[in-house]
Design an enzyme around this catalytic site. Sequence first.
Site, PDB file in Angstrom:
ATOM      1  N   HIS A 137       9.244 -78.084  10.545  1.00 30.95           N
ATOM      2  CA  HIS A 137       8.639 -77.502  11.724  1.00 30.95           C
ATOM      3  C   HIS A 137       8.226 -76.044  11.600  1.00 30.95           C
ATOM      4  O   HIS A 137       7.358 -75.576  12.222  1.00 30.95           O
ATOM      5  CB  HIS A 137       9.972 -77.377  12.778  1.00 30.95           C
ATOM      6  CG  HIS A 137      10.412 -78.725  13.316  1.00 30.95           C
ATOM      7  ND1 HIS A 137       9.662 -79.761  13.827  1.00 30.95           N
ATOM      8  CD2 HIS A 137      11.477 -79.214  13.219  1.00 30.95           C
ATOM      9  CE1 HIS A 137      10.428 -80.824  13.978  1.00 30.95           C
ATOM     10  NE2 HIS A 137      11.700 -80.547  13.733  1.00 30.95           N
ATOM     11  N   ASP A 181      11.366 -87.983   8.545  1.00 29.97           N
ATOM     12  CA  ASP A 181      12.335 -87.307   9.690  1.00 29.97           C
ATOM     13  C   ASP A 181      12.119 -87.952  10.922  1.00 29.97           C
ATOM     14  O   ASP A 181      10.795 -88.068  11.230  1.00 29.97           O
ATOM     15  CB  ASP A 181      12.151 -85.667   9.490  1.00 29.97           C
ATOM     16  CG  ASP A 181      13.207 -85.132  10.342  1.00 29.97           C
ATOM     17  OD1 ASP A 181      14.495 -85.105   9.928  1.00 29.97           O
ATOM     18  OD2 ASP A 181      13.095 -84.917  11.634  1.00 29.97           O
ATOM     19  N   HIS A 217      11.739 -86.459  13.681  1.00 30.75           N
ATOM     20  CA  HIS A 217      10.919 -85.451  14.351  1.00 30.75           C
ATOM     21  C   HIS A 217       9.564 -85.457  13.722  1.00 30.75           C
ATOM     22  O   HIS A 217       9.366 -85.244  12.542  1.00 30.75           O
ATOM     23  CB  HIS A 217      11.721 -84.193  14.666  1.00 30.75           C
ATOM     24  CG  HIS A 217      12.694 -84.322  15.432  1.00 30.75           C
ATOM     25  ND1 HIS A 217      14.091 -84.370  14.508  1.00 30.75           N
ATOM     26  CD2 HIS A 217      13.365 -84.290  16.737  1.00 30.75           C
ATOM     27  CE1 HIS A 217      15.139 -84.275  15.471  1.00 30.75           C
ATOM     28  NE2 HIS A 217      14.727 -84.438  16.639  1.00 30.75           N
TER      29      HIS A 217
END
Length: 343
Positions: free
Chosen positions: A160, A196, A198
């Site tokens: 992220h 992942d 996300h």
Amino acid sequence: MKTVFSPLHAGHAGNVELIAGAVVPAFEKPSRAEFIKARVESEELGPILPPESHDLAAAKKVHTDDYIDFLPTVWPLWEASGRSGSAIPFTWPTRGLRGDVRPKTIDAQLGFYSFDGGATFVKGTWDAIKSSYDVALTAAALVKAGEPSAFALCRPPGHHAGAAFMGGYCFINNAAVVAQWFRDQGARRVSILDVDYHHGNGTQEIFYSRGDIQVINLHGDPMTEYPFFLGHADERGAGPGEGFNHNYPMPFGTSWDAWNASLEDGCAKLTAYAPDVVIVSLGVDTFEKDPISQFKLKSADYPKIGRRIARLGLPTLFVMEGGYAVEEIGINAVGVLTGFEDR
Ligand code: FKS
Ligand code: ZN
């Protein structure tokens, strides 16, 4: 397969997060890495090596200099302003505010360099971030030296984190760092396969205008899932990067068959691109019992992921990202790796 691991991750402990209106202990906690390490040992995946220390030059190739220089200052500034607990941002320069001026106080700077309140600092956080970065680069060097694969047991995770921001438990984008490092070591093309749960918004942002690093992302649909503001299928790259970013958003409840169809499509894109090396952003929060995620993969599915990645027939570096069902995180993460080794 060799694993690279550092005990320094454990200093990044006791963080809290805001979820559904309550402040709770952060799901991203030290036991995650310890369960994975224990499973690497019990499955006899291979030797576990300590990282070698690297300077921050490789980080500054994918992040801005000022962002990287900011990270080690956070806890000292926090303490100097009389605080304890966790350093957490609470205000952000969103639409309508000035994002081009960096204010002076620690609260303002935390907001300036983040997109949410999910990347929090305690005393040991910087050393953990740095160790995670060292782990990734040390594992990358093993692959560069001829190992067919390696496992970077990174904690904290990275996908992220963007060029100049942290968030979602991530500070330095380890997968992006090693992708760029392979390019600088002579790889012509590099693919990042992010499995992942996300969307890896940071990785996408960093390489969005680049044709030399392909980014493939399988994740919960951002219309309903964190990080919400990136990860749609129509985001295909820009300029020279056009056509080199591939997003596979999927609805809540997605289980193996549908998830695997996305993986197959992503693998076809990857094979057509013909990279010299593959970096897998390995999150296992796609698991049916993950406490913060909504996919339905089973433990038996993870070796299948590894087997499919092995069939790409390319040097492969696994970089640990998310996964919060700590009891099973080792079984699932190491399941991908033993599947890759077809055992
Ligand atoms: C409010 C709910 C937001 C944040 C989930 C972060 C997921 C992180 C991850 C990583 F791989 F980076 F660790 N939840 N607190 O799993 O993508
Ligand atoms: Zn995740």
